[in-house]
Write a protein that holds these residues in place. Sequence first.
Motif, short mmCIF file in Angstrom:
data_model
loop_
_atom_site.label_atom_id
_atom_site.label_comp_id
_atom_site.label_asym_id
_atom_site.label_seq_id
_atom_site.Cartn_x
_atom_site.Cartn_y
_atom_site.Cartn_z
N SER A 158 4.85 12.59 -6.75
CA SER A 158 3.64 11.53 -7.35
C SER A 158 4.45 10.21 -6.81
CB SER A 158 3.81 11.38 -8.88
OG SER A 158 3.11 12.53 -9.28
N CYS A 159 3.53 9.14 -6.72
CA CYS A 159 4.30 7.92 -6.14
C CYS A 159 3.46 6.86 -6.64
CB CYS A 159 4.01 7.91 -4.51
SG CYS A 159 4.36 6.26 -3.88
N ALA A 160 4.08 5.69 -7.01
CA ALA A 160 3.25 4.53 -7.42
C ALA A 160 3.87 3.17 -6.82
CB ALA A 160 3.51 4.20 -9.07
N ALA A 161 2.78 2.11 -6.60
CA ALA A 161 3.24 1.02 -5.59
C ALA A 161 2.58 0.10 -6.67
CB ALA A 161 2.45 1.00 -4.60
N SER A 162 3.72 -0.95 -6.68
CA SER A 162 3.53 -2.24 -7.58
C SER A 162 4.01 -3.37 -6.92
CB SER A 162 3.95 -1.92 -9.02
OG SER A 162 5.74 -1.86 -8.97
N GLY A 163 3.17 -4.64 -7.43
CA GLY A 163 3.96 -5.70 -6.90
C GLY A 163 3.32 -6.42 -5.90
N SER A 164 2.10 -5.96 -5.62
CA SER A 164 1.32 -6.31 -4.51
C SER A 164 0.44 -7.35 -4.88
CB SER A 164 0.87 -5.24 -3.58
OG SER A 164 0.08 -5.63 -2.47
N SER A 171 -4.21 12.86 -3.19
CA SER A 171 -5.12 12.08 -3.97
C SER A 171 -4.69 10.78 -4.26
CB SER A 171 -5.38 12.98 -5.38
OG SER A 171 -4.45 13.24 -5.85
N MET A 172 -5.56 9.92 -4.60
CA MET A 172 -5.07 8.66 -4.74
C MET A 172 -5.75 7.81 -6.11
SD MET A 172 -5.38 5.30 -2.21
CE MET A 172 -4.72 3.74 -2.46
N ASP A 173 -4.98 7.21 -6.74
CA ASP A 173 -5.83 6.36 -7.88
C ASP A 173 -5.87 4.96 -7.55
OD1 ASP A 173 -6.63 4.88 -10.26
OD2 ASP A 173 -5.98 6.44 -11.69
N ASN A 195 -2.99 2.30 -7.76
CA ASN A 195 -2.10 2.37 -6.77
C ASN A 195 -1.07 3.36 -6.76
OD1 ASN A 195 -3.44 0.06 -5.31
ND2 ASN A 195 -1.96 -1.37 -6.06
N THR A 196 -1.67 4.46 -7.13
CA THR A 196 -0.79 5.76 -7.32
C THR A 196 -1.22 6.84 -6.26
OG1 THR A 196 -2.15 6.57 -9.13
CG2 THR A 196 -0.25 5.34 -9.66
N VAL A 197 -0.38 7.74 -5.87
CA VAL A 197 -0.96 8.82 -4.82
C VAL A 197 0.17 9.90 -5.18
CG1 VAL A 197 0.63 8.41 -2.99
CG2 VAL A 197 -1.14 9.40 -2.48
N SER A 198 -0.77 11.21 -5.17
CA SER A 198 0.05 12.59 -5.56
C SER A 198 -0.14 13.24 -4.40
CB SER A 198 -0.58 12.81 -6.83
OG SER A 198 -0.38 12.25 -7.98
N TYR A 229 10.71 13.72 1.47
CA TYR A 229 9.35 13.23 1.52
C TYR A 229 9.50 11.72 0.96
CZ TYR A 229 7.79 17.82 2.29
OH TYR A 229 7.42 18.99 2.79
N TYR A 230 8.93 10.72 1.98
CA TYR A 230 8.69 9.34 1.61
C TYR A 230 7.29 8.97 1.14
CZ TYR A 230 13.44 9.46 3.64
OH TYR A 230 14.55 9.40 4.17
N CYS A 231 7.11 8.24 0.47
CA CYS A 231 5.81 7.75 0.01
C CYS A 231 5.84 6.33 0.93
CB CYS A 231 5.74 7.38 -1.43
SG CYS A 231 4.10 6.73 -1.70
N ASN A 232 4.59 6.03 1.34
CA ASN A 232 4.03 4.94 1.99
C ASN A 232 3.11 4.17 1.41
OD1 ASN A 232 2.04 3.78 4.47
ND2 ASN A 232 4.10 3.18 4.66
N ALA A 233 3.12 3.06 1.11
CA ALA A 233 1.86 2.05 0.86
C ALA A 233 1.58 1.12 1.69
CB ALA A 233 2.02 1.54 -0.47
N GLU A 234 0.51 0.95 2.44
CA GLU A 234 -0.13 0.05 3.34
C GLU A 234 -1.26 -0.56 3.10
OE1 GLU A 234 -0.15 0.91 8.28
OE2 GLU A 234 -0.10 2.27 6.97
N ARG A 235 -1.23 -1.78 3.88
CA ARG A 235 -2.35 -2.43 4.04
C ARG A 235 -2.69 -2.86 5.46
NH1 ARG A 235 -5.85 -6.42 1.13
NH2 ARG A 235 -6.42 -8.28 2.65
#
Length: 118
Positions: free
Chosen positions: A21-27, A70-72, A76-79, A93-99
């Motif tokens: 699981s991964c969560a991105a915040s602060g964007s 899968s993404m919520d 801003n979470t991805v599993s 394993y690295y999670c990436n959050a991108e615009r």
Amino acid sequence: QVQVVESGGGLVQPGGSLRLSCAASGSFFSIDTMGWYRQAPGKQRELVASVRTNGSTNYADSVKGRFTISMDNAKNTVSLQMSSLKPEDTAVYYCNAERTWWPKFASWGQGTQVTVSS
């Protein structure tokens, strides 16, 4: 500054399953793509799977049929659900959050170790 935090790595036997699981915040700006990459010792980092907010997904050939991403969008979470794990899936394993459009950015998590071994 976007923070990306992963969880869920560990040791699993061949043929087993694991969920990352991964969560991105602060964007301030919306994230449109999230994905998982992995890097094994002595190898380059490679894409495992990615998902866009429109639902489209992309998988490495080596994990097709075994992994599901899968993404919520709202959270801003991805599993990454990993099944039928093989020793060659062992990696960090690295999670990436991108615009991917202006203003572009890409943020990475610190990585989580997945070890597939008997």
